[in-house]
Each structure stands twice: as structure tokens, then as C-alpha cells.
Scaffold this motif. Structure first.
Motif, PDB file in Angstrom:
ATOM      1  N   GLU A  96       0.827  -1.208   0.000  1.00  0.00           N
ATOM      2  CA  GLU A  96       0.000   0.000   0.000  1.00  0.00           C
ATOM      3  C   GLU A  96       0.862   1.258   0.000  1.00  0.00           C
ATOM      4  O   GLU A  96       0.580   2.220  -0.729  1.00  0.00           O
ATOM      5  N   LEU A  97       1.904   1.269   0.815  1.00  0.00           N
ATOM      6  CA  LEU A  97       2.820   2.407   0.821  1.00  0.00           C
ATOM      7  C   LEU A  97       3.452   2.597  -0.550  1.00  0.00           C
ATOM      8  O   LEU A  97       3.532   3.721  -1.073  1.00  0.00           O
ATOM      9  N   ALA A  98       3.926   1.505  -1.132  1.00  0.00           N
ATOM     10  CA  ALA A  98       4.593   1.578  -2.430  1.00  0.00           C
ATOM     11  C   ALA A  98       3.637   2.053  -3.525  1.00  0.00           C
ATOM     12  O   ALA A  98       4.036   2.813  -4.419  1.00  0.00           O
ATOM     13  N   LEU A  99       2.387   1.629  -3.473  1.00  0.00           N
ATOM     14  CA  LEU A  99       1.417   2.066  -4.472  1.00  0.00           C
ATOM     15  C   LEU A  99       1.096   3.549  -4.333  1.00  0.00           C
ATOM     16  O   LEU A  99       0.786   4.223  -5.324  1.00  0.00           O
ATOM     17  N   ARG A 100       1.186   4.076  -3.113  1.00  0.00           N
ATOM     18  CA  ARG A 100       0.924   5.506  -2.901  1.00  0.00           C
ATOM     19  C   ARG A 100       2.033   6.357  -3.505  1.00  0.00           C
ATOM     20  O   ARG A 100       1.776   7.447  -4.018  1.00  0.00           O
ATOM     21  N   ALA A 101       3.285   5.894  -3.422  1.00  0.00           N
ATOM     22  CA  ALA A 101       4.427   6.700  -3.892  1.00  0.00           C
ATOM     23  C   ALA A 101       5.576   5.771  -4.287  1.00  0.00           C
ATOM     24  O   ALA A 101       6.549   5.626  -3.552  1.00  0.00           O
ATOM     25  N   PRO A 102       5.470   5.122  -5.453  1.00  0.00           N
ATOM     26  CA  PRO A 102       6.485   4.130  -5.853  1.00  0.00           C
ATOM     27  C   PRO A 102       7.911   4.670  -5.863  1.00  0.00           C
ATOM     28  O   PRO A 102       8.853   3.922  -5.570  1.00  0.00           O
ATOM     29  N   HIS A 103       8.075   5.956  -6.176  1.00  0.00           N
ATOM     30  CA  HIS A 103       9.422   6.530  -6.276  1.00  0.00           C
ATOM     31  C   HIS A 103      10.138   6.583  -4.929  1.00  0.00           C
ATOM     32  O   HIS A 103      11.360   6.723  -4.888  1.00  0.00           O
ATOM     33  N   ARG A 104       9.411   6.448  -3.839  1.00  0.00           N
ATOM     34  CA  ARG A 104      10.024   6.551  -2.510  1.00  0.00           C
ATOM     35  C   ARG A 104      10.607   5.232  -2.024  1.00  0.00           C
ATOM     36  O   ARG A 104      11.365   5.227  -1.046  1.00  0.00           O
TER      37      ARG A 104
END
Length: 281
Positions: A96-104
Motif C-alpha cells: 500500500e505504501l509503495a502504491l501511494r508513492a512508488p518513487h520513494r
């Protein structure tokens, strides 16, 4: 607007940050099997999620609250980019975190989890519940006692979590598992159950996660099946997949050295993607 809460965090090591997310029930301390092995080379953060461990709340919440809390934690720590490691529920939150901001998030490690979780847990009997309580109590008094494992552990619900009925995983249970179970709040139980009843499924979104990923699963896992984990691995564009025979949902506690060595080697093989000066937090 959903407000984040401060999370209790187990912090170790220095280097590129690695956020380690526990399952249900669980706590940051339960992630020690990973943080102890990885802290010599990484800055590990293992929070107690909202409603777990020392991050207790009085009000009900939804699963979305976990993501809000974790993003606030990263901001508080001054972390712009980090690796994600999630076990079970923690793996779902990592995705879920990765889907919110993959570049991070330049790397994603998932253990015993799935974007479309499915289980095959058999019905639970009253005897199994009683045996589970006895096994847990005796194990807290004498961790890894083989007589207790053979007499009660093999007849309890623990046999569905641990396929290899040996002292090693029971040692981890005594160290962190039992306390994590006791400290998991009713609000945490309700939040997870509500999400599962809604039919959680993020498979269609996974092609957006193009960072290197590693998925590990126990072949005998009945809580989140290996087939569900493999389905998730196949949907991730750049995912290495490993399934361990004769292990279940607590496979990192069943085979700690094997699992952590594989993770260390995988991180080393991909470290050029996040260890350049421009990637440091």
C-alpha cells in the motif's frame, strides 16, 4: 481528515533506511529476526502499528490509518526514500505504501503475504484452543521445551503457524510472539476483519510497482497460502520468488538463518539501485 498517531519504534543500525512492518498479531519487537541480521548494514525501523504493542489507541480505526501513521513516521524520521520489508499484514501495508508513492521505495521484500490474500485454515476445535493456551503458557516459562512442543504444541493452533515443531520457532514465540498476541487490541482485530470482509484485492495495481521485489512464502502456510503469495509475485514486474518446503506462516522463525541470509544476499545484489549518493536520506 485522518490524523496520524505517534508509533512506538524499535530502531537499530545505520545506513540506508529499511522499514520493517509486522503482521497480525504482531509488534516491532517480533521483527527482531530481521532487524538483528540487517542492522549491521542498514538503518532499520520496526514500528508497532496502530493498535498493536505499545502503539495503543482508544478509538476504532480502519486499515488506511496504518498507511497514514507510517508516512508520518517516515516524515518525522526525515526519510524520503527507504526499503520496505513486510511480513503478513505488514507485507500488505508495504504494498500500500509503495502504491501511494512508488518513487520513494526502491526495494520491496514481502514474506507470507499477498495482494489477494487467501487462506485454507481448517475448523478450530475447543481442544485446540485449550492446547494453544497451555502450550503458550508453558513455552513462556520454559521456551523451546520439546516435551511441551510434542505434548501440546503439535495438538494446538500453533501447528498451523509452525510446520517444523522444533525449539527454534518456539524460542521466538516466547521472546516476542506471545506478548504481541496479548498486546493486539480489539480495534486492530476489527480493522483487519473489516478489510478482509470487503474482499481486499490489489493485484491489478501491482504492475505499477517496478522496483525490485522479493517474495518469500512457506509451502504449508494455511493463513496466507503459498499459491496466493506466488500469484502476487507473478503480478509484480521484477519479483524474485522463493517458496520454502516444510514451513508455514512463521517461516522466518522456523528457518531464521536461511531466510535472513537470502534477504541479505538479495539486498546486496540490488544495492546499487539505492545506495548511490543521490538515494541517501
Amino acid at each position: 481528515m485522518l490524523q496520524p498517531i505517534p508509533l512506538h519504534v524499535e530502531r537499530r543500525g545505520e545506513g540506508f533506511p529499511l522499514l520493517c512492518l509486522h503482521g497480525h498479531p504482531g509488534s516491532g519487537r517480533a521483527m527482531g529476526v530481521f532487524t538483528e541480521a540487517l542492522a549491521p548494514h542498514y538503518r532499520t525501523l520496526a514500528p508497532d502499528l496502530r493498535g498493536y504493542g505499545h502503539s495503543q489507541v482508544r478509538e476504532p480505526f480502519s486499515m488506511a490509518a496504518h498507511v497514514t501513521d507510517l508516512e508520518a513516521l517516515l516524515a518525522q524520521e526525515g526519510i524520503d526514500r527507504c526499503l520496505l520489508l513486510g511480513w503478513s499484514l505488514g507485507g500488505i501495508l508495504a504494498m500500500e505504501l509503495a502504491l501511494r508513492a512508488p518513487h520513494r521505495y526502491p526495494g520491496l521484500i514481502l514474506i507470507g503475504t499477498a495482494a489477494r490474500p487467501r487462506g485454507k485454515h481448517p475448523p478450530v476445535s475447543g481442544w485446540e484452543l485449550a492446547a494453544t493456551g497451555i502450550a503458550a503458557l508453558l513455552n513462556s516459562l520454559k521456551p523451546g521445551w520439546q516435551w511441551n512442543i510434542d505434548t501440546f504444541g503439535r495438538r494446538s493452533l500453533l501447528r498451523h503457524l509452525i510446520h517444523q515443531q522444533t525449539p527454534t520457532p518456539y524460542g521466538y514465540l516466547a521472546q516476542a510472539g506471545t506478548a504481541a498476541y496479548i498486546q493486539t487490541s480489539r480495534h486492530a482485530h476489527r480493522a483487519l476483519n473489516a478489510a478482509l470482509k470487503q474482499g481486499y484485492n490489489r493485484l491489478e495495481d501491482l504492475p505499477r510497482l517496478t522496483m525490485p521485489a522479493l517474495m518469500l512464502a512457506g509451502a504449508e502456510d494455511v493463513h496466507i497460502t503459498a499459491a496466493a503469495s506466488q500469484e502476487t509475485a507473478a503480478a509484480l514486474p521484477h519479483c524474485d520468488w522463493s517458496c520454502f518446503p516444510d514451513t508455514a506462516h512463521l517461516l522466518p522463525w522456523e528457518m531464521p538463518e536461511t531466510v535472513t541470509t537470502l534477504i541479505r544476499d538479495w539486498l546486496t545484489a540490488h544495492r546499487d539501485g539505492w545506495r548511490s549518493p543521490s538515494c541517501q536520506s
